[in-house]
Motif scaffolding. Structure first.
Motif, PDB file in Angstrom:
ATOM      1  N   LYS A 177       0.827  -1.210   0.000  1.00 40.63           N
ATOM      2  CA  LYS A 177       0.000   0.000   0.000  1.00 40.63           C
ATOM      3  C   LYS A 177       0.858   1.256   0.000  1.00 40.63           C
ATOM      4  CE  LYS A 177      -4.041  -2.015   2.262  1.00 40.63           C
ATOM      5  NZ  LYS A 177      -4.921  -1.989   3.473  1.00 40.63           N
ATOM      6  N   LYS A 178       1.915   1.238   0.803  1.00 44.21           N
ATOM      7  CA  LYS A 178       2.800   2.407   0.836  1.00 44.21           C
ATOM      8  C   LYS A 178       3.437   2.641  -0.527  1.00 44.21           C
ATOM      9  CE  LYS A 178       3.980   2.191   5.743  1.00 44.21           C
ATOM     10  NZ  LYS A 178       5.077   1.987   6.741  1.00 44.21           N
ATOM     11  N   SER A 179       3.864   1.555  -1.164  1.00 42.05           N
ATOM     12  CA  SER A 179       4.490   1.707  -2.484  1.00 42.05           C
ATOM     13  C   SER A 179       3.479   2.214  -3.509  1.00 42.05           C
ATOM     14  CB  SER A 179       5.077   0.372  -2.941  1.00 42.05           C
ATOM     15  OG  SER A 179       4.058  -0.612  -3.063  1.00 42.05           O
ATOM     16  N   GLU A 180       2.228   1.723  -3.424  1.00 43.38           N
ATOM     17  CA  GLU A 180       1.209   2.210  -4.361  1.00 43.38           C
ATOM     18  C   GLU A 180       0.929   3.682  -4.155  1.00 43.38           C
ATOM     19  OE1 GLU A 180      -2.172  -0.241  -3.781  1.00 43.38           O
ATOM     20  OE2 GLU A 180      -1.372  -1.970  -4.906  1.00 43.38           O
ATOM     21  N   VAL A 181       0.850   4.110  -2.906  1.00 43.64           N
ATOM     22  CA  VAL A 181       0.620   5.539  -2.630  1.00 43.64           C
ATOM     23  C   VAL A 181       1.769   6.378  -3.164  1.00 43.64           C
ATOM     24  CG1 VAL A 181       0.400   7.248  -0.793  1.00 43.64           C
ATOM     25  CG2 VAL A 181      -0.858   5.081  -0.650  1.00 43.64           C
ATOM     26  N   GLN A 208       3.797   5.592  -5.584  1.00 43.87           N
ATOM     27  CA  GLN A 208       3.754   5.569  -7.043  1.00 43.87           C
ATOM     28  C   GLN A 208       2.671   6.506  -7.579  1.00 43.87           C
ATOM     29  OE1 GLN A 208       3.194   1.679  -8.626  1.00 43.87           O
ATOM     30  NE2 GLN A 208       3.403   2.304 -10.767  1.00 43.87           N
ATOM     31  N   ARG A 209       1.518   6.537  -6.886  1.00 45.26           N
ATOM     32  CA  ARG A 209       0.442   7.423  -7.314  1.00 45.26           C
ATOM     33  C   ARG A 209       0.863   8.887  -7.190  1.00 45.26           C
ATOM     34  NH1 ARG A 209      -3.009   6.002  -3.804  1.00 45.26           N
ATOM     35  NH2 ARG A 209      -3.537   4.041  -4.835  1.00 45.26           N
ATOM     36  N   LEU A 210       1.559   9.199  -6.111  1.00 43.03           N
ATOM     37  CA  LEU A 210       2.018  10.579  -5.939  1.00 43.03           C
ATOM     38  C   LEU A 210       3.010  10.966  -7.032  1.00 43.03           C
ATOM     39  CD1 LEU A 210       2.487  10.653  -2.050  1.00 43.03           C
ATOM     40  CD2 LEU A 210       0.681  11.758  -3.395  1.00 43.03           C
TER      41      LEU A 210
END
Length: 709
Positions: free
Chosen positions: A307-311, A313-315
């Motif tokens: 989840k942290k990596s997805e956030v 990446q989204r940023l």
């Protein structure tokens, strides 16, 4: 039934087991099928009749079919089923009266609302116990006359009142040495329905005192064994209780016994678990549980990292897309500004054109009140109250912008003015494909730029009016200059502009072209009024077969006279060739048709039904362009090249419908040497019927498109 209401239960039954034709849903029919009519009639004569057939059946099985109809007074008497039975002794008669009084008291008590199986068993046991407390009399006694008489045993009455399944010894062998015994198994007792009266006996029943009788030795009985088989706890219950209380107490004791048994079993199991050593299997199971917990922690940690990596990446993506969004926003703002500037420039140019037109062209005349009334009567009819075109007719002549292959096509906003738009569309195609500027046209010529199609539309409007004016004079009707932007225009306020030369007409129409092109303007209505005024009110009326005929129908649709006025220049009422006389004398009625070959043709599927006949002057037009009338709607059918009168090779036709932006140009491959294919579901497309009126029942291929039905 206790957990649900009766209606819900019946509804559930209907869902799980639906009713069929053999299902009995009528109470009377069910009573007749089960042959319960005598029992129900006897039940109705009771002082307190039963409410259900089930209770009647149980009572008849427990006490016999004659017990329902037997009154209390009759029940106290001795049954006389055996006509030759001897008269019982006085002692035995008193015993029978006592027993019958008890049965009468049991029948008179209120009905029980519900009996459980164990309560029913104990009730039967109580009844049997009471019936076996007394000894039967001797098998034979002497009457006063000394004649031996056979006595009916009370045991027989008990067994008959209890159930038809209870067995007994024959009555003719009754003797002290052969005393009858109860041989009823408990299975038969539990399978027998129990009447409600047997579960509601109270302890307040009065018993008639018996006279003193010499005691006799007790006889063997199977009742203790029966009670033992019925319930192991029944022996602990006081014999003074009634049948209902007896059954209730048995139920309570049995439930308590089961609870205590279960508690003891659980205690033993708990002790064995605590005292037994941990097995290898138990250790393994604990180990697996620990591993699962650790695995769950690892899985949660991995999910959090994902989840942290997805956030993150989204940023990062948003940071990258931020300039793109900003550029897109700036681009949209620039396009909006450019559109606004274009609109402002167009309005400024239009304002200059309007001012130039006002100064350059002065009206020659104004529509008078008499002329306005004549014009209204000719266009809308004398009977109707309509004095202006319907709202759907107030639109201009504007083109379709998308897709590119439909840029030649005009658009119709609402139903009504399709005939005017179809005729103008046909002459626009004439200007695009068959004028000196566009000889040898291809389909690519239909994707004309805005200037070319605007010139073609202007040429179509001028050509139509010039043909109607017989190439001599044209009258154009426009609203006053100060009311050009008002919709709708008023016929009584129209200004008339007359032109005797085509060049003058073309120049005037070019200067006032904006009035005919406004999307929600007066363009179509002004063009129709100009066509009528160009032909002349009196000449237009004389073209028709019947005086008083209007150019528009009751519901705002054009009549054949308006179609012919736009295609041929005359408002005739028929489409056949020439004129037809109905009689030979001079006073005969003359039907006016089309007098000469037209440049734009006309086809309709109404000819296939025999309603009318289209002549060769319209059917074989000079140009391969036809106005199609089908399904109360006018459209256009055309070819890109000139066609021979009798084509020997397949050719292509194009069909365009201007209503509501059909969005597609249909290409039809016509082969006159092949017969028509069998229609799908016996439905012939109306357009194929129109084509058949000119080329016969030829084969029409829609090239993959769905036929228009």
């Amino acid at each position: 039934m206790a957990r649900r209401s009766c209606k819900q239960t019946i509804a559930a039954f209907d869902v799980e087991q639906p009713r069929t034709a053999k299902t009995v849903s009528n109470r009377k029919v069910l009573c007749d099928r089960l042959k319960l009519l005598p029992l129900m009639q006897a039940n109705s004569s009771r002082q307190k009749p039963y409410a259900t057939m089930l209770e009647v059946i149980v009572h008849s099985m427990a006490f016999g079919s004659t017990a329902l109809s037997t009154s209390p007074s009759a029940q106290t008497s001795t049954p006389s089923s055996t006509p030759a039975s001897p008269t019982p002794t006085k002692v035995h008669q008193q015993k029978l009266e006592h027993r019958n009084s008890e049965q009468q008291a049991a029948m008179a008590v209120p009905e029980s609302p519900k009996l459980k199986p164990r309560q029913a068993i104990t009730a039967v046991t109580e009844l049997v116990q009471k019936a076996t407390k007394e000894e039967p009399p001797a098998a034979q006694t002497q009457t006063t006359s000394g004649t031996p008489t056979q006595v009916v045993s009370p045991r027989k009455e008990v067994t008959r009142a209890t159930s038809g399944k209870l067995r007994r010894t024959p009555s003719h062998t009754l003797s002290p040495a052969h005393t009858p015994t109860l041989l009823t198994p408990v299975e038969e007792i539990t399978a027998t329905p129990i009447p409600p009266e047997m579960g509601t006996q109270t302890s307040a029943v009065k018993q008639t005192p018996l006279p003193e009788v010499a005691p006799k030795p007790p006889r063997p009985s199977s009742l203790p064994a029966l009670q033992k088989r019925v319930s192991p706890l029944s022996a602990e219950i006081s014999p003074d209780l009634t049948a209902f209380e007896h059954g209730k107490e048995c139920t309570r004791k049995s439930v308590t016994f089961r609870k205590e048994t279960l508690m003891l079993a659980k205690k033993k199991e708990r002790k064995s678990n605590t005292t037994a050593p941990k097995s290898a299997f138990r250790k393994k199971k604990v180990h697996e549980m620990v591993e699962e917990k650790l695995g769950d922690k690892d899985a949660r940690a991995e999910e959090e990292e994902i989840k942290k990596s997805e956030v993150e990446q989204r940023l990062e993506e948003e940071k990258v897309k931020a300039p793109e969004k900003e550029n897109q926003r700036e681009k949209e703002e620039k396009e909006k500004q450019a559109e606004e500037q274009k609109t402002e420039a167009h309005e400024a140019a239009l304002a200059g054109v309007k001012e130039q037109a006002r100064e350059k062209w002065k009206p020659a005349a104004t529509v008078t009140a008499e002329m306005a009334q004549q014009l209204i009567t000719l266009v809308f009819g004398s009977e109707g109250k309509q004095k202006m075109f319907p709202d759907s007719w107030f639109q201009g002549f504007f083109f379709c912008d998308e897709p590119d292959d439909l840029r030649f096509g005009l658009l119709q906003s609402k139903g009504g003015p399709c005939v005017v738009l179809a005729c103008v569309q046909a002459f626009t195609l004439r200007a695009l494909l068959f004028t000196s500027k566009h000889r040898g046209a291809e389909r690519s010529d239909l994707c004309a730029d805005d200037a070319v199609r605007q010139d073609a539309l202007l040429d179509a409007l001028c050509e139509l009016l010039w043909r109607i004016g017989e190439q001599r004079q044209v009258t154009v009707a426009l609203p006053p200059t100060e009311t050009w932007d008002k919709v709708p225009c008023k016929i009584g306020e129209l200004r008339l502009y007359t032109h005797a030369a085509y060049a003058s007409l073309l120049s005037f129409m070019r200067d006032h072209f904006f009035l005919f092109q406004e999307r929600n303007g007066n363009g179509v209505a002004l063009f129709v009024l100009s066509a009528v005024l160009t032909r002349g009110i009196e000449r237009t009326a004389s073209d028709m077969d019947t005086s008083g005929t209007a150019l528009m129908g009751k519901w705002g649709y054009a009549c054949q006279e308006l179609v012919n006025l736009l295609l041929t220049g005359k408002a005739t009422s028929n489409v056949f060739n020439g004129d037809t006389r109905l009689e030979d004398d001079d006073s005969a009625t003359v039907l006016h048709g089309v007098s000469e070959q037209c440049e734009i043709g006309y086809l309709t599927d109404m000819e296939t039904s025999g309603n009318l006949e289209v002549g060769s002057n319209l059917k074989n037009s000079l140009l391969p362009i036809w106005v199609i009338y089908s399904e109360s709607h006018y459209t256009v059918l055309f070819a890109l090249q000139q066609l021979p009168l009798q084509p020997s090779e397949p050719f292509d036709l194009y069909y365009y419908d201007q209503l509501a932006n059909a969005g597609e140009l249909y290409r039809l491959a016509v082969d006159t040497d092949k017969p028509r294919k069998p229609p799908r579901d016996n439905i012939v497309p109306p357009l194929e019927s129109c084509i058949a009126t000119k080329w016969g029942l030829c084969q029409v291929d829609w090239n993959g498109a769905d036929p228009l039905l």
